[in-house]
Write a protein that holds these residues in place. Structure first.
Motif, mmCIF file in Angstrom:
data_model
loop_
_atom_site.group_PDB
_atom_site.id
_atom_site.type_symbol
_atom_site.label_atom_id
_atom_site.label_comp_id
_atom_site.label_asym_id
_atom_site.label_seq_id
_atom_site.Cartn_x
_atom_site.Cartn_y
_atom_site.Cartn_z
ATOM 1 N N THR A 1 -8.242 -15.855 -0.810
ATOM 2 C CA THR A 1 -7.028 -16.589 -1.163
ATOM 3 C C THR A 1 -6.490 -16.232 -2.545
ATOM 4 O O THR A 1 -5.479 -16.779 -2.967
ATOM 5 C CB THR A 1 -7.295 -18.097 -1.096
ATOM 6 O OG1 THR A 1 -8.382 -18.422 -1.989
ATOM 7 C CG2 THR A 1 -7.645 -18.533 0.318
ATOM 8 N N LYS A 2 -7.157 -15.317 -3.259
ATOM 9 C CA LYS A 2 -6.691 -14.873 -4.564
ATOM 10 C C LYS A 2 -6.541 -13.357 -4.550
ATOM 11 O O LYS A 2 -7.230 -12.669 -3.804
ATOM 12 C CB LYS A 2 -7.672 -15.295 -5.660
ATOM 13 C CG LYS A 2 -7.771 -16.801 -5.844
ATOM 14 C CD LYS A 2 -8.730 -17.145 -6.981
ATOM 15 C CE LYS A 2 -8.808 -18.652 -7.181
ATOM 16 N NZ LYS A 2 -9.736 -19.020 -8.290
ATOM 17 N N PRO A 3 -5.602 -12.835 -5.379
ATOM 18 C CA PRO A 3 -5.424 -11.371 -5.396
ATOM 19 C C PRO A 3 -6.729 -10.640 -5.688
ATOM 20 O O PRO A 3 -7.444 -10.973 -6.639
ATOM 21 C CB PRO A 3 -4.393 -11.160 -6.500
ATOM 22 C CG PRO A 3 -3.635 -12.441 -6.565
ATOM 23 C CD PRO A 3 -4.641 -13.513 -6.270
ATOM 24 N N TYR A 4 -7.014 -9.655 -4.859
ATOM 25 C CA TYR A 4 -8.218 -8.836 -5.002
ATOM 26 C C TYR A 4 -7.936 -7.639 -5.908
ATOM 27 O O TYR A 4 -8.806 -7.183 -6.660
ATOM 28 C CB TYR A 4 -8.656 -8.377 -3.613
ATOM 29 C CG TYR A 4 -9.737 -7.329 -3.567
ATOM 30 C CD1 TYR A 4 -11.049 -7.641 -3.907
ATOM 31 C CD2 TYR A 4 -9.443 -6.029 -3.172
ATOM 32 C CE1 TYR A 4 -12.047 -6.675 -3.850
ATOM 33 C CE2 TYR A 4 -10.424 -5.056 -3.110
ATOM 34 C CZ TYR A 4 -11.728 -5.383 -3.453
ATOM 35 O OH TYR A 4 -12.717 -4.430 -3.401
ATOM 36 N N ALA A 5 -6.708 -7.121 -5.856
ATOM 37 C CA ALA A 5 -6.287 -5.992 -6.689
ATOM 38 C C ALA A 5 -4.766 -6.027 -6.782
ATOM 39 O O ALA A 5 -4.084 -6.659 -5.963
ATOM 40 C CB ALA A 5 -6.761 -4.668 -6.095
ATOM 41 N N THR A 6 -4.227 -5.351 -7.784
ATOM 42 C CA THR A 6 -2.777 -5.287 -7.987
ATOM 43 C C THR A 6 -2.366 -3.846 -8.205
ATOM 44 O O THR A 6 -3.015 -3.116 -8.973
ATOM 45 C CB THR A 6 -2.344 -6.144 -9.189
ATOM 46 O OG1 THR A 6 -2.691 -7.513 -8.951
ATOM 47 C CG2 THR A 6 -0.837 -6.046 -9.413
ATOM 48 N N VAL A 7 -1.306 -3.442 -7.510
ATOM 49 C CA VAL A 7 -0.752 -2.093 -7.658
ATOM 50 C C VAL A 7 0.541 -2.211 -8.456
ATOM 51 O O VAL A 7 1.454 -2.941 -8.065
ATOM 52 C CB VAL A 7 -0.468 -1.457 -6.286
ATOM 53 C CG1 VAL A 7 0.121 -0.059 -6.460
ATOM 54 C CG2 VAL A 7 -1.747 -1.397 -5.455
ATOM 55 N N THR A 8 0.636 -1.527 -9.571
ATOM 56 C CA THR A 8 1.829 -1.563 -10.414
ATOM 57 C C THR A 8 2.417 -0.168 -10.547
ATOM 58 O O THR A 8 1.835 0.820 -10.108
ATOM 59 C CB THR A 8 1.505 -2.130 -11.807
ATOM 60 O OG1 THR A 8 0.513 -1.292 -12.434
ATOM 61 C CG2 THR A 8 0.976 -3.550 -11.706
ATOM 62 N N GLY A 9 3.564 -0.086 -11.195
ATOM 63 C CA GLY A 9 4.233 1.193 -11.388
ATOM 64 C C GLY A 9 5.723 1.014 -11.309
ATOM 65 O O GLY A 9 6.219 -0.081 -11.038
#
Length: 500
Positions: free
Chosen positions: A443-451
């Motif tokens: 229920t919580k972000p496991y990873a984040t992809v940015t750019g």
């Protein structure tokens, strides 16, 4: 009278006349593409609740407006001589012409602002109302982000997407907004014209954002287009009526044939898995009120029949702040009117004598202020949130989720690769990856992809082993905000099938 501008300027055997044939005024539709539309920010009876003068001071009371920030809700400041938002222009005051003009703002609060008008000191009027000044409107010194405006049943269209920046540069958005505005000039509106009284010119105009109205005229589809393939289209059929007090399990056709498009959109009081940011205003851009039946709503999309996630009765699926008992389908292609019903109106959308059309002895259309219709002394309709057509802020009330999420198991070392497609609309600053393992849903972000822009793939290499079930969904975050979409579809990997 020459085939191109150069030939006209170089002509030696006659005057160069830049003109159209006279008859084209009655048979051609004209579209102007530009940066921004000169439209009022507030209009009487919509988001301008009252106007009161006392001596030389005039106070304008407004509703809150989602276009403006929480620190400056009315969008104006006292006497700002640089930015433009310290001046307002008042128009269409008929009971006291001294109120018309451009003035500095002397004070502003969350829902009001005051001007000084010395010409009023000797002609105090008191209170201006919808009855005394029905077309009274006020424009701030700053242009907004209205996507366009059209003469409904007329000839002129303006498409003003340049002010949207990158949001207005995609082919889908430009095509959708152009077809939407063209639809207005072909006598189409946001919820359909229904002539319920035989022999009467007075129509019933139903709610915008109806899930059973698959058309780019509907704000749900103007920039996102229709169906899983994002098709540009008007409504091809009249779907069955929906009643928000007693909702059926899905949207169907009256003929029994499948709907033209297999997916639709609607609003719900909760997001799947509890993930996502609620809409910041009603679907049409008007402000959320404390009296709304469900002030916290999330935009969902899914198949037409059965609706999934399922909706429930007494749900404001159009998110207009009311529970509508009649949400009828509408067939645009069957109702398009190719005749020139009226001549050109005012592209300023501020109303006045140029924005009136005569459709016979009983029907008179007034497109000002801001797409308001007057069809006789008793009938007045509002086709939008009070400030023209869809704005960039209205289009970004929610962040769309990623599409077409896929998962594959890779080897050396064993890992799981996720890939997806960018949302249908919006400038995305990041994607949040959610991972569940076996019975733990994640229920919580496991990873984040940015750019800039962020990649549309992610490889999970952390503690991947056979014998476990891994589930994933992805959300999108609007650039420069914390506004998160509802989840994409969920994909599951429960065996060690390796894709080399």
């Amino acid at each position: 009278n020459y085939p191109d501008e150069n030939s006209c300027e170089q002509a030696l055997d006659g005057p160069c006349m830049r003109r159209f044939q006279h008859g084209r005024k009655d048979s051609y539709h004209y579209a102007l593409f530009g940066y921004a539309l000169g439209a009022p920010s507030w209009s009487m009876g919509v988001n301008l609740t009252s106007v009161v003068d006392s001596g030389a001071s005039v106070t304008f009371n407004t509703t809150t407006d989602p276009r403006f920030s929480s620190t400056n809700p009315t969008g104006v400041v006292p006497r700002d001589t640089v930015g433009g938002n310290g001046r307002v222009t008042v128009s269409n005051a008929v009971s006291n012409s001294n109120l018309n003009g451009t003035f500095y703002v002397t004070s502003a609060t969350a829902t009001s602002f005051t001007i000084q008008n010395t010409n009023l000191a000797s002609s105090t009027h008191g209170t201006y109302t919808l009855s005394t000044d029905p077309n009274l409107s006020v424009a701030s010194g700053q242009a907004g982000t209205i996507s366009g405006a059209s003469d409904v049943g007329g000839e002129d269209t303006a498409v003003t997407l340049a002010s949207w920046g990158p949001d207005g540069q995609s082919a889908n958005v430009q095509a959708g907004v152009f077809m939407h505005e063209l639809g207005h000039s072909l006598a189409l509106v946001h919820g359909g014209f229904y002539y319920d009284t035989p022999g009467s010119y007075v129509p019933t105009i139903e709610a915008n954002c109806k899930p059973n109205y698959q058309s780019v005229m509907n704000y749900l589809f103007t920039v996102d287009l229709l169906g899983p393939d994002q098709t540009l289209d008007y409504s091809e059929e009249s779907l069955t009526t929906l009643n928000e007090n007693s909702l059926p399990g899905g949207v169907t056709t009256t003929t029994g044939f499948p709907t033209a498009y297999s997916t639709t959109s609607w609003f719900a009081p909760s997001a799947p898995g509890g993930v996502g940011t609620a809409a910041t205003a009603h679907c049409d851009g008007s402000p959320i009120l404390s009296t709304d039946p469900q002030p916290t709503m999330y935009r969902l999309s899914g198949i037409v029949n059965p609706i999934s996630p399922a909706w429930a009765s007494h749900q404001d699926i159009t998110f207009n702040g009311a529970l509508d008992s009649s949400l009828r389908g509408y067939n645009d292609w069957a109702k398009i009117d190719l005749r020139q019903i009226g001549a050109a109106g005012s592209l300023s959308t501020a109303g006045g004598p140029l924005a009136r059309f005569n459709l016979g002895p009983l029907a008179r259309f007034n497109l000002g202020p801001l797409a308001r219709f007057n069809l006789g002394p008793l009938a007045r309709f509002n086709l939008g949130p009070g400030h023209g057509d869809v704005t960039r802020e209205t289009a970004n009330l929610v962040t769309r989720p990623p599409m077409d999420l896929k998962a594959a198991v890779l080897s050396s070392p064993i890992s799981i690769k996720l890939s997806w497609t960018s949302p249908t609309f919006g400038q995305i600053g990041a994607y949040n990856i959610y991972r569940g393992v076996d019975s733990d849903p994640g229920t919580k972000p496991y990873a984040t992809v940015t750019g800039t822009p962020p990649d549309t793939f992610f490889v999970d290499t952390k503690k991947i082993s056979c014998g476990h079930t891994y589930s994933y969904f992805v959300t999108a975050v609007l650039a420069g905000t914390s506004q998160e979409s509802v989840p994409s579809k969920t994909v599951t990997v429960n065996k060690c099938t390796v894709v080399r």
